[in-house]
Design a protein around this motif. Structure first.
Motif, PDB file in Angstrom:
ATOM      1  N   PRO A 201      45.662  43.743  24.424  1.00 48.87           N
ATOM      2  CA  PRO A 201      45.811  44.558  25.636  1.00 48.87           C
ATOM      3  C   PRO A 201      45.959  43.691  26.888  1.00 48.87           C
ATOM      4  O   PRO A 201      45.431  42.578  26.952  1.00 48.87           O
ATOM      5  CB  PRO A 201      44.522  45.376  25.689  1.00 48.87           C
ATOM      6  CG  PRO A 201      43.566  44.705  24.774  1.00 48.87           C
ATOM      7  CD  PRO A 201      44.361  43.914  23.784  1.00 48.87           C
ATOM      8  N   LEU A 202      46.694  44.239  27.841  1.00 47.56           N
ATOM      9  CA  LEU A 202      46.866  43.618  29.150  1.00 47.56           C
ATOM     10  C   LEU A 202      46.277  44.555  30.184  1.00 47.56           C
ATOM     11  O   LEU A 202      46.680  45.715  30.288  1.00 47.56           O
ATOM     12  CB  LEU A 202      48.355  43.379  29.441  1.00 47.56           C
ATOM     13  CG  LEU A 202      48.707  42.946  30.863  1.00 47.56           C
ATOM     14  CD1 LEU A 202      48.093  41.593  31.206  1.00 47.56           C
ATOM     15  CD2 LEU A 202      50.227  42.909  31.048  1.00 47.56           C
ATOM     16  N   HIS A 203      45.312  44.049  30.943  1.00 49.64           N
ATOM     17  CA  HIS A 203      44.704  44.811  32.032  1.00 49.64           C
ATOM     18  C   HIS A 203      45.272  44.268  33.343  1.00 49.64           C
ATOM     19  O   HIS A 203      44.942  43.155  33.749  1.00 49.64           O
ATOM     20  CB  HIS A 203      43.181  44.693  32.001  1.00 49.64           C
ATOM     21  CG  HIS A 203      42.591  45.166  30.713  1.00 49.64           C
ATOM     22  ND1 HIS A 203      42.408  46.502  30.428  1.00 49.64           N
ATOM     23  CD2 HIS A 203      42.162  44.478  29.617  1.00 49.64           C
ATOM     24  CE1 HIS A 203      41.882  46.620  29.225  1.00 49.64           C
ATOM     25  NE2 HIS A 203      41.725  45.408  28.705  1.00 49.64           N
ATOM     26  N   GLU A 204      46.125  45.049  33.954  1.00 55.42           N
ATOM     27  CA  GLU A 204      46.823  44.653  35.168  1.00 55.42           C
ATOM     28  C   GLU A 204      45.909  44.859  36.372  1.00 55.42           C
ATOM     29  O   GLU A 204      45.561  46.000  36.713  1.00 55.42           O
ATOM     30  CB  GLU A 204      48.100  45.488  35.298  1.00 55.42           C
ATOM     31  CG  GLU A 204      48.969  45.142  36.455  1.00 55.42           C
ATOM     32  CD  GLU A 204      49.556  43.758  36.354  1.00 55.42           C
ATOM     33  OE1 GLU A 204      49.298  42.957  37.286  1.00 55.42           O
ATOM     34  OE2 GLU A 204      50.267  43.466  35.382  1.00 55.42           O
ATOM     35  N   GLY A 205      45.504  43.756  36.999  1.00 56.09           N
ATOM     36  CA  GLY A 205      44.544  43.819  38.092  1.00 56.09           C
ATOM     37  C   GLY A 205      44.970  44.703  39.245  1.00 56.09           C
ATOM     38  O   GLY A 205      44.133  45.361  39.871  1.00 56.09           O
ATOM     39  N   ASP A 206      46.271  44.756  39.531  1.00 56.59           N
ATOM     40  CA  ASP A 206      46.754  45.539  40.673  1.00 56.59           C
ATOM     41  C   ASP A 206      46.371  47.011  40.581  1.00 56.59           C
ATOM     42  O   ASP A 206      46.142  47.646  41.597  1.00 56.59           O
ATOM     43  CB  ASP A 206      48.274  45.426  40.797  1.00 56.59           C
ATOM     44  CG  ASP A 206      48.715  44.096  41.389  1.00 56.59           C
ATOM     45  OD1 ASP A 206      47.870  43.357  41.916  1.00 56.59           O
ATOM     46  OD2 ASP A 206      49.935  43.798  41.323  1.00 56.59           O
ATOM     47  N   ILE A 207      46.299  47.562  39.360  1.00 58.01           N
ATOM     48  CA  ILE A 207      46.029  49.006  39.256  1.00 58.01           C
ATOM     49  C   ILE A 207      44.574  49.347  39.569  1.00 58.01           C
ATOM     50  O   ILE A 207      44.247  50.510  39.738  1.00 58.01           O
ATOM     51  CB  ILE A 207      46.440  49.577  37.876  1.00 58.01           C
ATOM     52  CG1 ILE A 207      45.542  49.036  36.768  1.00 58.01           C
ATOM     53  CG2 ILE A 207      47.905  49.333  37.589  1.00 58.01           C
ATOM     54  CD1 ILE A 207      45.711  49.762  35.459  1.00 58.01           C
TER      55      ILE A 207
END
Length: 192
Positions: A27-33
């Motif tokens: 999984p990739l957790h996109e910090g911007d969101i």
């Protein structure tokens, strides 16, 4: 194993995270969101965030990292993580604000530091569309940036290199840790 992809806005964190996540299935957790609407509006107006603005965001990302670590999963997280304090908050949460001596970086967390020349990153930011972070704020990010030290479990990559070459290097590092055994260590995009 958690890999936090860090660096100033426009350095390629999301692009590298997407390539690695797709290749490895992590999984990739996109910090911007995870930014609050107030933070997004502030950056959209060209105003830089303060430490106070960033704290709730960093604490939320700490929770994501802790959840992944607790589950024994491997994941990628993107976050500018510009200051040493911010990286400590990502690792230790609010304890980083109150303790003078924190434990070293856990061995199951690595920072991937994407760095490059101001003019190159500014060109990238000016040409990208649909992102709330204004190119005018890049200067303030460079002013705040505290490059991570070796003892922070950091893999440093110059962004003048092709994103697939950087991804291949990260993939080889992950293989060296015994997390994967796949023999193919080359990355390419559909455009190649």
């Amino acid at each position: 194993m958690i890999f936090i992809i860090m660096g100033v806005s426009g350095c390629g964190k999301s692009s590298l995270g997407a390539v690695l996540s797709e290749k490895l299935g992590w999984p990739l957790h996109e910090g911007d969101i995870f930014h609050s609407q107030a933070n997004i509006e502030k950056m959209s107006r060209g105003e830089q965030l303060t430490d106070e603005d960033r704290m709730p965001w960093l604490l939320q990302l700490h929770e994501v990292i802790q959840r992944e670590r607790s589950s024994g999963s491997s994941a990628f997280v993107t976050c500018s993580a510009l200051k040493s304090l911010y990286r400590q908050i990502l690792l230790h949460g609010s304890r980083a604000l109150h303790q003078h001596f924190l434990p070293p970086v856990p061995t199951d967390v690595f920072f991937i530091f994407l760095h490059g020349d101001y003019s190159l990153i500014q060109q990238r930011m000016v040409s990208r569309r649909g992102h709330y972070m204004k190119a005018d704020l890049l200067h303030s990010q460079f002013n705040v940036l505290e490059s991570p030290l070796d003892e922070e479990n950091v893999l440093s990559h110059d962004i003048t290199r092709d994103i697939n070459d950087i991804a291949t290097d990260v993939h080889r590092h992950i293989m060296s840790l015994g997390l994967i055994t796949e023999g193919n260590t080359s990355f390419s995009t559909a455009a190649d």
